[in-house]
Design a protein around this motif. Structure first.
Motif, short mmCIF file in Angstrom:
data_model
loop_
_atom_site.label_atom_id
_atom_site.label_comp_id
_atom_site.label_asym_id
_atom_site.label_seq_id
_atom_site.Cartn_x
_atom_site.Cartn_y
_atom_site.Cartn_z
N ASP A 195 0.83 -1.21 0.00
CA ASP A 195 0.00 0.00 0.00
C ASP A 195 0.86 1.25 0.00
O ASP A 195 0.49 2.26 -0.61
N LYS A 196 1.98 1.20 0.70
CA LYS A 196 2.88 2.35 0.79
C LYS A 196 4.33 1.89 0.72
O LYS A 196 4.67 0.79 1.18
N LEU A 197 5.17 2.76 0.17
CA LEU A 197 6.62 2.55 0.17
C LEU A 197 7.22 3.55 1.13
O LEU A 197 7.14 4.76 0.91
N LEU A 198 7.83 3.05 2.20
CA LEU A 198 8.49 3.91 3.17
C LEU A 198 9.98 3.95 2.87
O LEU A 198 10.64 2.91 2.87
N MET A 199 10.50 5.14 2.60
CA MET A 199 11.94 5.32 2.38
C MET A 199 12.54 5.83 3.69
O MET A 199 12.32 6.98 4.07
N SER A 200 13.25 4.95 4.37
CA SER A 200 13.77 5.25 5.70
C SER A 200 15.26 5.54 5.63
O SER A 200 16.05 4.70 5.18
N PHE A 201 15.65 6.72 6.07
CA PHE A 201 17.05 7.15 6.06
C PHE A 201 17.56 7.24 7.51
O PHE A 201 16.79 7.55 8.42
N HIS A 202 18.85 7.00 7.69
CA HIS A 202 19.43 7.18 9.02
C HIS A 202 19.29 8.64 9.43
O HIS A 202 19.51 9.55 8.63
N TYR A 238 6.58 7.71 1.29
CA TYR A 238 6.83 8.60 2.42
C TYR A 238 8.31 8.53 2.77
O TYR A 238 8.95 7.48 2.61
N CYS A 239 8.85 9.63 3.22
CA CYS A 239 10.26 9.72 3.64
C CYS A 239 10.32 9.91 5.15
O CYS A 239 9.65 10.80 5.68
N ALA A 240 11.10 9.07 5.83
CA ALA A 240 11.21 9.17 7.29
C ALA A 240 12.65 8.86 7.71
O ALA A 240 13.48 8.46 6.89
N PHE A 241 12.93 9.04 9.01
CA PHE A 241 14.30 8.91 9.52
C PHE A 241 14.32 8.00 10.75
O PHE A 241 13.47 8.09 11.63
N GLN A 242 15.34 7.16 10.81
CA GLN A 242 15.46 6.12 11.83
C GLN A 242 16.70 6.32 12.70
O GLN A 242 17.44 7.28 12.55
N TYR A 254 9.81 10.43 12.26
CA TYR A 254 10.53 9.26 12.72
C TYR A 254 9.95 7.99 12.08
O TYR A 254 8.72 7.82 12.00
N THR A 255 10.81 7.09 11.69
CA THR A 255 10.39 5.85 11.05
C THR A 255 9.50 5.01 11.96
O THR A 255 8.43 4.54 11.55
N ASP A 256 9.92 4.79 13.20
CA ASP A 256 9.15 3.91 14.09
C ASP A 256 7.77 4.51 14.41
O ASP A 256 6.77 3.78 14.41
N PHE A 257 7.71 5.82 14.63
CA PHE A 257 6.42 6.45 14.89
C PHE A 257 5.51 6.33 13.67
O PHE A 257 4.31 6.08 13.80
N GLU A 286 18.64 -5.51 11.37
CA GLU A 286 18.09 -5.72 12.71
C GLU A 286 17.06 -4.65 13.06
O GLU A 286 15.93 -4.97 13.44
N GLU A 287 17.43 -3.38 12.89
CA GLU A 287 16.50 -2.31 13.27
C GLU A 287 15.30 -2.22 12.33
O GLU A 287 14.15 -2.18 12.77
N LEU A 288 15.56 -2.18 11.02
CA LEU A 288 14.46 -2.04 10.07
C LEU A 288 13.70 -3.35 9.87
O LEU A 288 12.47 -3.38 9.95
#
Length: 332
Positions: A195-202, A238-242, A254-257, A286-288
């Protein structure tokens, strides 16, 4: 007898680093070097020394070591194993492109192999011109600039400095964006599209961006370019940060939120990719792939798909070849 010709240039590949083993002792040694760098943590030294040695290095290594143990392979640390594959693949592709051996050395900003070791390797190969290629698509003072500091420190004892050029960033390089798009399309062709592509950056602390670090804006530009290459609508990505550390505010969202919010809002399936990492590592595997999967599923989501980093994909290595060609003009 004619002396062997010198190579026109050599390439120094650099990544962050990794503990030598998934043990508390090895992780403690690694974190002690990594977290002492002012580029990474800029808290005043006397105070930070007390926090680092009095609290963090006493309690954190054991927890982090468990994370590394969960992703460790027969070849050791995934980041190190993949980086070595990238080094060898780039060396082979450059030899084919130039019709001669182009030395490619691998170094880590923290841990092994060191800048000094890689520098000696290039020097012994006769390298007079060196291209430094930090494997960070987006520039940050906490990563790329830390490579510059570490290399400069290593060169202090060198009696003969090579001509040096840098690849500062490649966050919108056509080959990089295309390789990312290819990896997503191939994953979707095999597993279907979420449904969505989350692009997670450090992430980095918000105050780093406030004082001029271009990293977050470059991450957003990468995400936008990838979305365009995939022809996604605004509500599909969506673009988020981890990877927050400490209590201060970091770059948002934030990615987790975000994943918890989506899970609770009825999003059935999410696909996650981390374009800031050139090789899978603790923060992705591990994290993602593990921790944030739990965040999404426990909040009500149903399917969570992690799309691997570019690693040693052929199109990723070809992008590196293109970067080398672009930045070594006049040396060949």
């Amino acid at each position: 007898m004619t002396a062997p010709s010198r190579p026109p240039f050599g390439v120094l590949l650099v990544n962050l680093g990794t503990p030598e083993a998934p043990t508390a002792k090895a992780v403690r040694n690694y974190l002690a070097e990594f977290l002492w760098d002012k580029r990474v943590v800029d808290v005043p030294r006397p105070l930070w020394w007390l926090i680092l040695h009095g609290i963090i290095l006493r309690f954190r290594p054991g927890r982090v070591a468990k994370g590394y143990a969960s992703i460790w392979t027969d070849d050791g640390s995934p980041l190190m194993a993949i980086s070595k594959k990238q080094q060898q693949a780039l060396k082979q592709q450059l030899a084919a492109a130039y019709g001669q051996d182009i030395p490619v050395a691998l170094a880590m900003t923290y841990g092994q192999p060191t800048m000094e070791q890689a520098g000696r390797e290039l020097r012994q190969a006769g390298v007079e011109n060196m291209l430094v290629l930090p494997l960070y698509p987006q520039f940050s003072s906490s990563t790329t600039a830390a490579v510059y500091d570490r290399l400069a420190s290593g060169l202090k004892a060198c009696p003969h400095l090579p001509q040096t050029r840098w690849v500062n960033e490649y966050h919108q390089h056509p080959g990089y964006i295309q390789a990312l798009a290819n990896s997503v399309k191939e994953y979707w062709a095999e597993h279907g599209q979420g449904d969505k592509l989350l692009m997670s950056f450090h992430g980095i602390p918000q105050r780093y961006e406030d004082r001029g670090d271009p990293y977050p804006s470059q991450c957003r530009a990468t995400a936008k370019a990838l979305a365009a290459a995939l022809q996604l609508n605004d509500d599909q990505w969506y673009c988020a940060f981890q990877s927050r550390f400490g209590r201060e505010e970091w770059v948002k969202p934030y990615t987790d939120f975000t994943l918890k919010e989506w899970g609770g809002a009825g999003v059935q399936r999410v696909d996650v990719i981390s374009p800031a990492f050139s090789a899978d590592c603790l923060e992705t595997l591990e994290e993602l792939e593990e921790e944030n999967r739990e965040n999404f599923i426990e909040a009500g989501g149903h399917q969570y798909h992690y799309i691997p980093c570019l690693n040693d994909r052929d199109d990723h290595i070809q992008m590196m070849v293109d970067l080398v060609k672009e930045h070594t003009k006049g040396w060949d």
